[in-house]
Design a protein around this motif. Structure first.
Motif, PDB file in Angstrom:
ATOM      1  N   TRP A  58      -3.776  44.170   5.119  1.00 22.56           N
ATOM      2  CA  TRP A  58      -2.485  44.526   5.810  1.00 22.56           C
ATOM      3  C   TRP A  58      -2.986  42.647   5.770  1.00 22.56           C
ATOM      4  O   TRP A  58      -3.206  41.453   6.234  1.00 22.56           O
ATOM      5  N   LEU A  64      -4.869  48.396   7.790  1.00 21.51           N
ATOM      6  CA  LEU A  64      -4.040  48.597   8.473  1.00 21.51           C
ATOM      7  C   LEU A  64      -4.332  50.531   8.209  1.00 21.51           C
ATOM      8  O   LEU A  64      -4.171  49.893   6.963  1.00 21.51           O
ATOM      9  N   ILE A  74      -3.010  48.182  13.079  1.00 23.13           N
ATOM     10  CA  ILE A  74      -4.201  46.820  12.480  1.00 23.13           C
ATOM     11  C   ILE A  74      -5.299  46.846  13.080  1.00 23.13           C
ATOM     12  O   ILE A  74      -5.254  46.335  13.797  1.00 23.13           O
TER      13      ILE A  74
END
Ligand code: ZN
Lengths: 109, 335
Positions: A58, A64, A74
């Motif tokens: 991410w 993620l 996250i």
């Protein structure tokens, strides 16, 4: 101290150690760092598959974590990966569980 | 420079709970030029000795006792190691050391070392007990004092309590620990060794010349703890190792008293050392070279209430995961 992972406030996770003298890290330059993140995602996905979870990079800074139903969260570092995986999947991610190990071996073979 | 050995060589016992920073402290002390004339005996709890690799000063003045815990198996070995050091010094076969530090495994009670020193007819004429230095970890210390009787005992017999990792803990966690240690052992000198420079003399020569009497523990105090090792022929994949160890510690950290290893990694010429205690793993260190001709990865675990075989099996499955398919990974170019 973080209650979830035992990490210490403001302290780096050991797998993301800041490059300094005597310390082993793959954080020293952007290319190495990107490569290491890609490797981790790949290996983590093999271990996460039995729990119906998938990990992706991410923004080159976090990860993620997503369930089969599309729930996602996250994750900052590997120190938080497994506690988050347990919460999202509602299962214990136990690397000593013989069934898990058997699936891992079978998927991989 | 010493020209002749001291009549009585002071012996400092360095103890402390597993992972409380004994080896790190010893490494810092040995880097101090004031300690070049200090001999060291290291006792290991584990099938494969690792502390000496991490100390990186294995010379004729550093003696490594084979595996086993001082409090049950190697008393005789300790006595003979000390007699041997003494006789080699008399013959000029080792440099004239004027102090001896015994680093004992974190699980050991200091009592057997002290009684060895007193009971042995040769030793008691040439060595004297100089004090017990106990490392207490500011992060995990309070929980260890609550859960492990050995930890409490080690704090109780200390002349000096070296408080480690204070740089990693919040002050609000440190003060109850300091209060607790004060209640257990009000006579000990408390040094915060993580902060500022460390003087070997402060630590090793500190006042206490008499050991306090300690009751001999009943039965094996650490029967619940197992030490075992994993030795790997093939170089390891670092990414996979990280995934595996974080997964293991997330679920079983409270039962893993200690993990410590020297690793051969794919693509790395030099070994990497890892140390962890319960959930806490320190930043991995890149050692300057291999300490001996053995180039295999070696991991030592000390666990409480986990079957070592399960950890070994799990490690092997993950190692197979990392052994294949990672080298062919092409890195997507980012732009
Ligand atoms: Zn955390």
């Amino acid at each position: 101290m973080c209650a979830l992972c035992g990490g210490l406030g403001g302290d780096e996770h050991w797998t993301d150690a800041v490059a300094r003298e005597g310390v082993y890290t793959r954080n020293a330059d952007p290319v190495q760092r990107r490569r290491e993140r890609a490797l981790r995602v790949r290996v983590a996905n093999r271990a996460l598959k039995p729990f119906g979870l998938r990990l992706a990079d991410w923004q080159g800074a976090s990860f993620l974590l997503t369930t089969l139903t599309g729930k996602s969260e996250i994750v900052g570092d590997l120190g938080h990966l497994w506690s988050t995986a347990e919460r999202l999947s509602g299962r214990l991610c136990d690397p000593l569980d013989p069934d898990f190990l058997a699936r891992l071996d079978a998927n991989h073979a | 420079m010493l020209r002749e050995p001291p009549a009585f060589t002071p012996v400092t016992l360095l103890t402390g709970f597993l992972g409380s920073g004994k080896t790190t402290l010893l490494r810092r002390l040995l880097a101090d030029p004031a300690l070049h004339d200090t001999a060291v005996i290291i006792n290991e709890f584990g099938e494969i000795a690792l502390d000496h690799l991490l100390v990186e000063r294995l010379d004729e003045q550093t003696v490594l006792l084979s595996s086993g815990c001082l409090c049950c198996t190697v008393r005789g070995e300790l006595a003979s190691a000390m007699r041997d050091l003494h006789s080699r010094r008399e013959r000029g076969a080792v440099p004239l050391f004027r102090r001896l530090v015994i680093e004992s495994t974190g699980l050991a009670d200091p009592f057997p070392v002290l009684s060895t020193l007193r009971a042995d007819p040769v030793l008691r004429h040439h060595f004297r007990a100089a004090g017990v230095v106990t490392t207490v970890d500011a992060v995990n210390g309070l929980a260890q004092l609550d859960r492990h009787i050995e930890s409490m005992r080690q704090a109780a017999v200390a002349d000096v309590i070296a408080l480690t990792k204070t740089d990693l803990a919040e002050e609000e966690h440190i003060s109850p620990l300091v209060a607790r240690l004060g209640a257990i052992n009000p006579a000990a000198q408390l040094l915060r060794v993580a902060e500022g420079p460390l003087s070997a003399d402060d630590l090793l020569a500190a006042g206490g010349s008499l050991f306090k009497a300690v009751a001999e523990p009943e039965g094996a105090a650490h029967a619940k703890a197992h030490a075992f090792s994993i030795v790997v022929e093939e170089p390891l994949d670092w990414s996979t190792f990280g995934i595996w160890l974080t997964m293991l510690l997330n679920r079983h950290g409270a039962s893993i008293l200690r993990v410590k290893g020297i690793l051969a990694l794919q693509g790395e010429a030099r070994p990497v050392a890892v140390h962890g205690v319960q959930h806490l793993v320190h930043a991995p260190t890149h050692l300057s070279c291999w300490p001996d001709s053995d180039r295999r990865s070696r991991l030592v675990f000390i666990v409480e209430g986990i079957d070592p075989e399960l950890i070994q099996r799990s490690f092997a499955v993950f190692a197979r995961l990392g052994a294949s398919g990672t080298c062919d990974l092409s890195i997507p170019s980012s732009h």
